[in-house]
Design a protein around this motif. Sequence first.
Motif, PDB file in Angstrom:
ATOM      1  N   SER A  48       0.829  -1.213   0.000  1.00  0.00           N
ATOM      2  CA  SER A  48       0.000   0.000   0.000  1.00  0.00           C
ATOM      3  C   SER A  48       0.866   1.266   0.000  1.00  0.00           C
ATOM      4  CB  SER A  48      -0.915  -0.039   1.233  1.00  0.00           C
ATOM      5  OG  SER A  48      -1.665   1.126   1.315  1.00  0.00           O
ATOM      6  N   ALA A  49       1.867   1.331   0.902  1.00  0.00           N
ATOM      7  CA  ALA A  49       2.720   2.526   0.979  1.00  0.00           C
ATOM      8  C   ALA A  49       3.584   2.654  -0.275  1.00  0.00           C
ATOM      9  CB  ALA A  49       3.602   2.455   2.222  1.00  0.00           C
ATOM     10  N   HIS A  50       4.039   1.511  -0.776  1.00  0.00           N
ATOM     11  CA  HIS A  50       4.850   1.492  -2.006  1.00  0.00           C
ATOM     12  C   HIS A  50       4.028   2.055  -3.176  1.00  0.00           C
ATOM     13  CE1 HIS A  50       7.194  -0.486  -5.292  1.00  0.00           C
ATOM     14  NE2 HIS A  50       6.008  -0.811  -5.763  1.00  0.00           N
ATOM     15  N   THR A  51       2.783   1.606  -3.292  1.00  0.00           N
ATOM     16  CA  THR A  51       1.936   2.033  -4.414  1.00  0.00           C
ATOM     17  C   THR A  51       1.586   3.519  -4.290  1.00  0.00           C
ATOM     18  OG1 THR A  51       1.081  -0.216  -4.490  1.00  0.00           O
ATOM     19  CG2 THR A  51      -0.141   1.430  -5.734  1.00  0.00           C
ATOM     20  N   LEU A  52       1.455   3.986  -3.040  1.00  0.00           N
ATOM     21  CA  LEU A  52       1.212   5.421  -2.820  1.00  0.00           C
ATOM     22  C   LEU A  52       2.385   6.247  -3.375  1.00  0.00           C
ATOM     23  CD1 LEU A  52       0.342   8.084  -1.269  1.00  0.00           C
ATOM     24  CD2 LEU A  52       1.210   7.019   0.790  1.00  0.00           C
ATOM     25  N   GLY A  53       3.607   5.876  -2.983  1.00  0.00           N
ATOM     26  CA  GLY A  53       4.787   6.628  -3.431  1.00  0.00           C
ATOM     27  C   GLY A  53       4.985   6.523  -4.935  1.00  0.00           C
ATOM     28  N   LEU A  54       4.796   5.297  -5.446  1.00  0.00           N
ATOM     29  CA  LEU A  54       4.988   5.073  -6.885  1.00  0.00           C
ATOM     30  C   LEU A  54       3.898   5.804  -7.677  1.00  0.00           C
ATOM     31  CD1 LEU A  54       6.906   3.601  -8.754  1.00  0.00           C
ATOM     32  CD2 LEU A  54       5.527   1.545  -8.503  1.00  0.00           C
ATOM     33  N   GLY A  55       2.707   5.853  -7.112  1.00  0.00           N
ATOM     34  CA  GLY A  55       1.600   6.574  -7.758  1.00  0.00           C
ATOM     35  C   GLY A  55       1.923   8.056  -7.909  1.00  0.00           C
ATOM     36  N   ALA A  56       2.620   8.617  -6.896  1.00  0.00           N
ATOM     37  CA  ALA A  56       2.990  10.039  -6.973  1.00  0.00           C
ATOM     38  C   ALA A  56       3.993  10.252  -8.107  1.00  0.00           C
ATOM     39  CB  ALA A  56       3.586  10.494  -5.637  1.00  0.00           C
ATOM     40  N   ILE A  57       4.948   9.313  -8.241  1.00  0.00           N
ATOM     41  CA  ILE A  57       5.939   9.434  -9.332  1.00  0.00           C
ATOM     42  C   ILE A  57       5.236   9.260 -10.680  1.00  0.00           C
ATOM     43  CG2 ILE A  57       8.032   8.403 -10.346  1.00  0.00           C
ATOM     44  CD1 ILE A  57       8.923   7.683  -7.463  1.00  0.00           C
ATOM     45  N   ASP A  58       4.309   8.309 -10.731  1.00  0.00           N
ATOM     46  CA  ASP A  58       3.572   8.053 -11.972  1.00  0.00           C
ATOM     47  C   ASP A  58       2.749   9.282 -12.388  1.00  0.00           C
ATOM     48  OD1 ASP A  58       2.559   6.391 -14.078  1.00  0.00           O
ATOM     49  OD2 ASP A  58       0.690   6.223 -12.956  1.00  0.00           O
ATOM     50  N   ALA A  59       2.109   9.910 -11.422  1.00  0.00           N
ATOM     51  CA  ALA A  59       1.202  11.025 -11.751  1.00  0.00           C
ATOM     52  C   ALA A  59       1.951  12.335 -12.002  1.00  0.00           C
ATOM     53  CB  ALA A  59       0.177  11.205 -10.633  1.00  0.00           C
ATOM     54  N   PHE A  60       3.046  12.564 -11.273  1.00  0.00           N
ATOM     55  CA  PHE A  60       3.705  13.881 -11.337  1.00  0.00           C
ATOM     56  C   PHE A  60       5.121  13.841 -11.907  1.00  0.00           C
ATOM     57  CE2 PHE A  60       0.383  14.227  -8.179  1.00  0.00           C
ATOM     58  CZ  PHE A  60      -0.228  15.423  -8.547  1.00  0.00           C
ATOM     59  N   GLY A  61       5.666  12.648 -12.061  1.00  0.00           N
ATOM     60  CA  GLY A  61       7.036  12.550 -12.577  1.00  0.00           C
ATOM     61  C   GLY A  61       7.089  12.872 -14.069  1.00  0.00           C
ATOM     62  N   ASN A  62       8.244  13.376 -14.519  1.00  0.00           N
ATOM     63  CA  ASN A  62       8.395  13.568 -15.960  1.00  0.00           C
ATOM     64  C   ASN A  62       8.873  12.252 -16.577  1.00  0.00           C
ATOM     65  OD1 ASN A  62      11.208  13.426 -15.546  1.00  0.00           O
ATOM     66  ND2 ASN A  62      11.311  15.619 -15.119  1.00  0.00           N
ATOM     67  N   GLU A  63       8.980  12.239 -17.888  1.00  0.00           N
ATOM     68  CA  GLU A  63       9.307  11.003 -18.603  1.00  0.00           C
ATOM     69  C   GLU A  63      10.610  10.368 -18.085  1.00  0.00           C
ATOM     70  OE1 GLU A  63       6.983   9.811 -20.301  1.00  0.00           O
ATOM     71  OE2 GLU A  63       8.081   8.135 -21.178  1.00  0.00           O
ATOM     72  N   GLU A  64      11.639  11.204 -17.883  1.00  0.00           N
ATOM     73  CA  GLU A  64      12.948  10.671 -17.430  1.00  0.00           C
ATOM     74  C   GLU A  64      12.802  10.045 -16.040  1.00  0.00           C
ATOM     75  OE1 GLU A  64      12.834  13.938 -18.756  1.00  0.00           O
ATOM     76  OE2 GLU A  64      13.355  12.969 -20.643  1.00  0.00           O
ATOM     77  N   GLN A  65      12.092  10.740 -15.163  1.00  0.00           N
ATOM     78  CA  GLN A  65      11.927  10.225 -13.797  1.00  0.00           C
ATOM     79  C   GLN A  65      11.173   8.897 -13.810  1.00  0.00           C
ATOM     80  OE1 GLN A  65       9.943  13.626 -12.120  1.00  0.00           O
ATOM     81  NE2 GLN A  65      11.838  14.484 -11.277  1.00  0.00           N
ATOM     82  N   LYS A  66      10.124   8.829 -14.615  1.00  0.00           N
ATOM     83  CA  LYS A  66       9.332   7.586 -14.658  1.00  0.00           C
ATOM     84  C   LYS A  66      10.173   6.435 -15.203  1.00  0.00           C
ATOM     85  CE  LYS A  66       4.958   9.723 -15.762  1.00  0.00           C
ATOM     86  NZ  LYS A  66       3.681   9.496 -16.406  1.00  0.00           N
TER      87      LYS A  66
END
Length: 379
Positions: A88-106
């Motif tokens: 759950s906590a992992h998906t929360l953090g990864l979801g933030a990267i997925d939603a707000f990260g740029n292409e390089e970050q993702k």
Amino acid sequence: MNFSFTKEQELIQRMAKEYAEKNIDPVAQQIDIENQIPAEIIEGLGELDLFGIPFSDEYGGAGSGYATYVLAMEQIAAASSGVGMIISAHTLGLGAIDAFGNEEQKKKYMPKSCKGEHIVSFAFTEPGTGSDPKQITSTARKEGDYYILNGTKRFITNAGYPGPIVFFAKEEESGRVTGFIVEKFCEGYSISEPWEKLGMHGGPLLDVYLKDVKVPAENILGAIGQGYPILQYAISYGKVGVSSAALGGALAAFNEAVKYAKEKTHRDQPIAKFQSTKLNIATIAEKYEAIRWLTYRLGYLADNVKDPVQFAKDAALTKDFVCEQIVDICKLAVSVHGSYGLMKDYKVERLWRDAIMGLQIEGVSDMQKMIVAGVILGM
Ligand SMILES: Cc1cc2nc3c(=O)[nH]c(=O)nc-3n(C[C@H](O)[C@H](O)[C@H](O)COP(=O)(O)OP(=O)(O)OC[C@H]3O[C@@H](n4cnc5c(N)ncnc54)[C@H](O)[C@@H]3O)c2cc1C
């Protein structure tokens, strides 16, 4: 309105159930005692893509959405809520990267995380603030093309696993909260011993200390000053995980109560014959069905957000109601067991301790109600 699952959802739900029953359930008691998840379980979950269910296959995810994530999480958490807490906590953090990260970050951070080789953390709580993230005191000072991060974060899930941590700090120049992607165990990153908590054992909760951690400016998540909206948005998705993990606990308590009611006898009759047992079982079933469909609906809504404010309200409402109901469900399941339900030999003892935890995670109950009322009343 359609209450049926797709073939893919049925498949992933069954896969998660079979994996949990075969690999997690037999060691769930050991996890509770040792407060440690065996590494093979993390590897096994990774091999089944269970660390990346909602995320696009372009970034290594299963591409199955949050509606499917809820179904898998329920089954995993029914075996061990500590394992559920990690995902759950992992998906929360990864979801933030997925939603707000740029292409390089993702591209840099998502593939290994979706496979469970990296476990993500999300850090906003500090010793001085949990419910009010605007009071964050961690700092980010600009130095050329880098930022120097300092601060202490409290109760951070997964902080001892390698992988990215989404770290919120006040950017000194603007004075505004900003999200940074930091690699755990970089120079200046250190952690406390795990907190000894009431339940959800195996789900690791640590304090994180950042001392002059140097991150490139390209590791800013979103933009400078966007930290608070990121936090609000990501936490709404995080509540999908917390609600599904709680639902898993409710399912387990339901199953345990039914099993015990049929097995335990008085005067050669199962206690299931007593009206009081029947009433308890029926009340558990009613509550479980109510929270099940509310949680499944939240998974659907997470995949189909039209208005983020309404979604935040639905996520808060669901998380609050589900986490309150599971405490009642576990209490009833303990009642069915009599005093045996208070003994460590019986699974409901652990389930009840786990259940109480949900009320405080990702915003205490009172704060969820404030969000719900705030959106409904428009103030
Ligand atoms: C198992 C677990 C996992 C966690 N994982 C993480 C994680 O991965 N990352 C992370 O950052 N945090 C994590 N946390 C921390 C958690 O999110 C916070 O503890 C929670 O948000 C509550 O904050 P607090 O404990 O500081 O309580 P407080 O904010 O001190 O709240 C205490 C009480 O004061 C009231 N209150 C406080 N402020 C207000 C206000 N402004 N208006 C009205 N009432 C108020 C609340 O109603 C509450 O009842 C985790 C906690 C647990 C237990």
